[in-house]
Write a protein that holds these residues in place. Sequence first.
Motif, mmCIF file in Angstrom:
data_model
loop_
_atom_site.group_PDB
_atom_site.id
_atom_site.type_symbol
_atom_site.label_atom_id
_atom_site.label_comp_id
_atom_site.label_asym_id
_atom_site.label_seq_id
_atom_site.Cartn_x
_atom_site.Cartn_y
_atom_site.Cartn_z
ATOM 1 N N GLU A 51 0.838 -1.205 0.000
ATOM 2 C CA GLU A 51 0.000 0.000 0.000
ATOM 3 C C GLU A 51 0.865 1.243 0.000
ATOM 4 O O GLU A 51 2.030 1.202 0.389
ATOM 5 C CB GLU A 51 -0.928 0.013 1.230
ATOM 6 C CG GLU A 51 -0.186 0.191 2.530
ATOM 7 C CD GLU A 51 -1.084 0.494 3.726
ATOM 8 O OE1 GLU A 51 -2.289 0.725 3.533
ATOM 9 O OE2 GLU A 51 -0.563 0.485 4.839
ATOM 10 N N ASP A 52 0.287 2.319 -0.478
ATOM 11 C CA ASP A 52 0.880 3.623 -0.221
ATOM 12 C C ASP A 52 -0.254 4.509 0.293
ATOM 13 O O ASP A 52 -1.295 3.994 0.724
ATOM 14 C CB ASP A 52 1.629 4.174 -1.450
ATOM 15 C CG ASP A 52 0.750 4.356 -2.671
ATOM 16 O OD1 ASP A 52 -0.475 4.318 -2.531
ATOM 17 O OD2 ASP A 52 1.294 4.542 -3.769
ATOM 18 N N HIS A 53 -0.067 5.809 0.258
ATOM 19 C CA HIS A 53 -1.058 6.698 0.857
ATOM 20 C C HIS A 53 -2.437 6.544 0.222
ATOM 21 O O HIS A 53 -3.456 6.505 0.918
ATOM 22 C CB HIS A 53 -0.564 8.143 0.746
ATOM 23 C CG HIS A 53 -1.449 9.125 1.438
ATOM 24 N ND1 HIS A 53 -2.494 9.743 0.794
ATOM 25 C CD2 HIS A 53 -1.463 9.573 2.712
ATOM 26 C CE1 HIS A 53 -3.106 10.551 1.654
ATOM 27 N NE2 HIS A 53 -2.504 10.463 2.822
ATOM 28 N N ASP A 54 -2.491 6.430 -1.092
ATOM 29 C CA ASP A 54 -3.777 6.464 -1.790
ATOM 30 C C ASP A 54 -4.285 5.123 -2.296
ATOM 31 O O ASP A 54 -5.463 4.994 -2.601
ATOM 32 C CB ASP A 54 -3.672 7.403 -3.002
ATOM 33 C CG ASP A 54 -3.332 8.824 -2.588
ATOM 34 O OD1 ASP A 54 -3.922 9.294 -1.608
ATOM 35 O OD2 ASP A 54 -2.473 9.436 -3.249
ATOM 36 N N THR A 114 -8.149 -3.492 3.690
ATOM 37 C CA THR A 114 -8.862 -2.245 3.981
ATOM 38 C C THR A 114 -10.035 -2.141 3.020
ATOM 39 O O THR A 114 -10.128 -2.882 2.054
ATOM 40 C CB THR A 114 -7.974 -1.001 3.773
ATOM 41 O OG1 THR A 114 -7.531 -1.001 2.418
ATOM 42 C CG2 THR A 114 -6.801 -0.962 4.703
ATOM 43 N N GLY A 135 -8.054 1.898 -5.260
ATOM 44 C CA GLY A 135 -8.068 3.199 -4.583
ATOM 45 C C GLY A 135 -8.708 3.108 -3.209
ATOM 46 O O GLY A 135 -9.721 2.436 -3.028
ATOM 47 N N LYS A 136 -8.098 3.782 -2.239
ATOM 48 C CA LYS A 136 -8.695 3.803 -0.898
ATOM 49 C C LYS A 136 -9.750 4.906 -0.848
ATOM 50 O O LYS A 136 -9.539 5.980 -1.408
ATOM 51 C CB LYS A 136 -7.612 4.117 0.138
ATOM 52 C CG LYS A 136 -6.562 3.040 0.284
ATOM 53 C CD LYS A 136 -5.604 3.442 1.390
ATOM 54 C CE LYS A 136 -4.371 2.557 1.420
ATOM 55 N NZ LYS A 136 -3.366 3.056 2.354
ATOM 56 N N GLU A 138 -11.700 8.096 0.610
ATOM 57 C CA GLU A 138 -11.151 9.256 1.316
ATOM 58 C C GLU A 138 -11.145 9.089 2.833
ATOM 59 O O GLU A 138 -10.183 9.472 3.493
ATOM 60 C CB GLU A 138 -11.948 10.526 0.968
ATOM 61 C CG GLU A 138 -11.683 11.074 -0.428
ATOM 62 C CD GLU A 138 -10.202 11.377 -0.691
ATOM 63 O OE1 GLU A 138 -9.526 11.878 0.229
ATOM 64 O OE2 GLU A 138 -9.738 11.100 -1.811
ATOM 65 N N LYS A 141 -8.082 7.207 4.425
ATOM 66 C CA LYS A 141 -6.707 7.643 4.167
ATOM 67 C C LYS A 141 -6.118 8.267 5.424
ATOM 68 O O LYS A 141 -6.810 8.989 6.144
ATOM 69 C CB LYS A 141 -6.689 8.675 3.043
ATOM 70 C CG LYS A 141 -6.863 8.053 1.684
ATOM 71 C CD LYS A 141 -6.735 9.097 0.616
ATOM 72 C CE LYS A 141 -7.165 8.513 -0.710
ATOM 73 N NZ LYS A 141 -7.262 9.557 -1.731
ATOM 74 N N ARG A 143 -4.522 10.766 7.845
ATOM 75 C CA ARG A 143 -4.531 12.221 7.866
ATOM 76 C C ARG A 143 -3.612 12.714 8.952
ATOM 77 O O ARG A 143 -3.513 12.110 10.028
ATOM 78 C CB ARG A 143 -5.949 12.719 8.160
ATOM 79 C CG ARG A 143 -6.686 13.169 6.907
ATOM 80 C CD ARG A 143 -7.992 13.810 7.280
ATOM 81 N NE ARG A 143 -8.624 13.128 8.404
ATOM 82 C CZ ARG A 143 -9.465 13.735 9.238
ATOM 83 N NH1 ARG A 143 -9.757 14.996 9.097
ATOM 84 N NH2 ARG A 143 -10.024 13.064 10.219
#
Lengths: 150, 133
Positions: A51-54, A114, A135-136, A138, A141, A143
């Motif tokens: 995974e990465d941030h998005d 997730t 895509g995750k 919003e 994600k 923060r």
Amino acid sequence: MPIFTFREPGWSPMQEMESLQRRMSRLFEDTFGPVSALWRPGVYPLVNISEDHDFLYVRAELPGINPQELEITVHEGNLILRGERKIAGEEKDVNYHRRERESGYFRRVLSLPTRVAPDKVQASYKEGILTVKLGKPEEIKPRVIKVKSE
Amino acid sequence: MTEKELKPKAKEEVPAKVERVRPGLVFLPAVDIFETPEALTLVADMPGVPNDKVTIDIKDNHLVISGEISPLLGEGETMLLQEYRTGDYQREFHLGANIDQARIEANMKDGVLRLLLPKAEKAKPRKIEVKVG
């Protein structure tokens, strides 16, 4: 960290055992690295998930597959990979010395770690590797929360 | 034949003879080798190897095929679950003395290497007529 916590009444030995097992495996992971890094038999195709941030990335090694033969479905937190690996038959006059590459079909369901946004799923195939990019949404994600000083 | 369900297999590591300069694991690719009267064909599964990272080396009938993979993870990615290991590929074969090394053809597509090793003229099988007399 206490290994045993006795909760009376309603103490359940099974629950305690499970809790102990969880703690033991956590202790093992802390000492020797994540258990998931070890290979264990699963269902074809084996996958690596990162995974990465998005996005969440699911990768599988599927050399020599026709991407048209792949069927990728996202359904209620599951990713379903179906397909067939065909190895074209050679002419009749060939004689084999080695035959290690295998053909056949596969169907695998993976539960995703997730939640994902079903409209933000892309699949690509390159150099024999399938990458499904999910895509995750919003709201999950990470923060950064700033601390206000007064 | 294609009705079979595929089973996962752990990759087999190359037995280390000498130390490599490039760090990381090296695996044996699964191969098919078949022969026709004209040529020997070798097909190897090397997923993750770009077309320009395949090396085919023949010296004294000793064939070495190897492939280098690109980094598995993109920038900023962290691994959550790893079921298969990744690394380069290498495998060696001893060829019969009958390969015409000048006409070898290699083709890499979708992580599969296909190597055509044509036989030298003198090595092609000939039918020997038995004279009746």
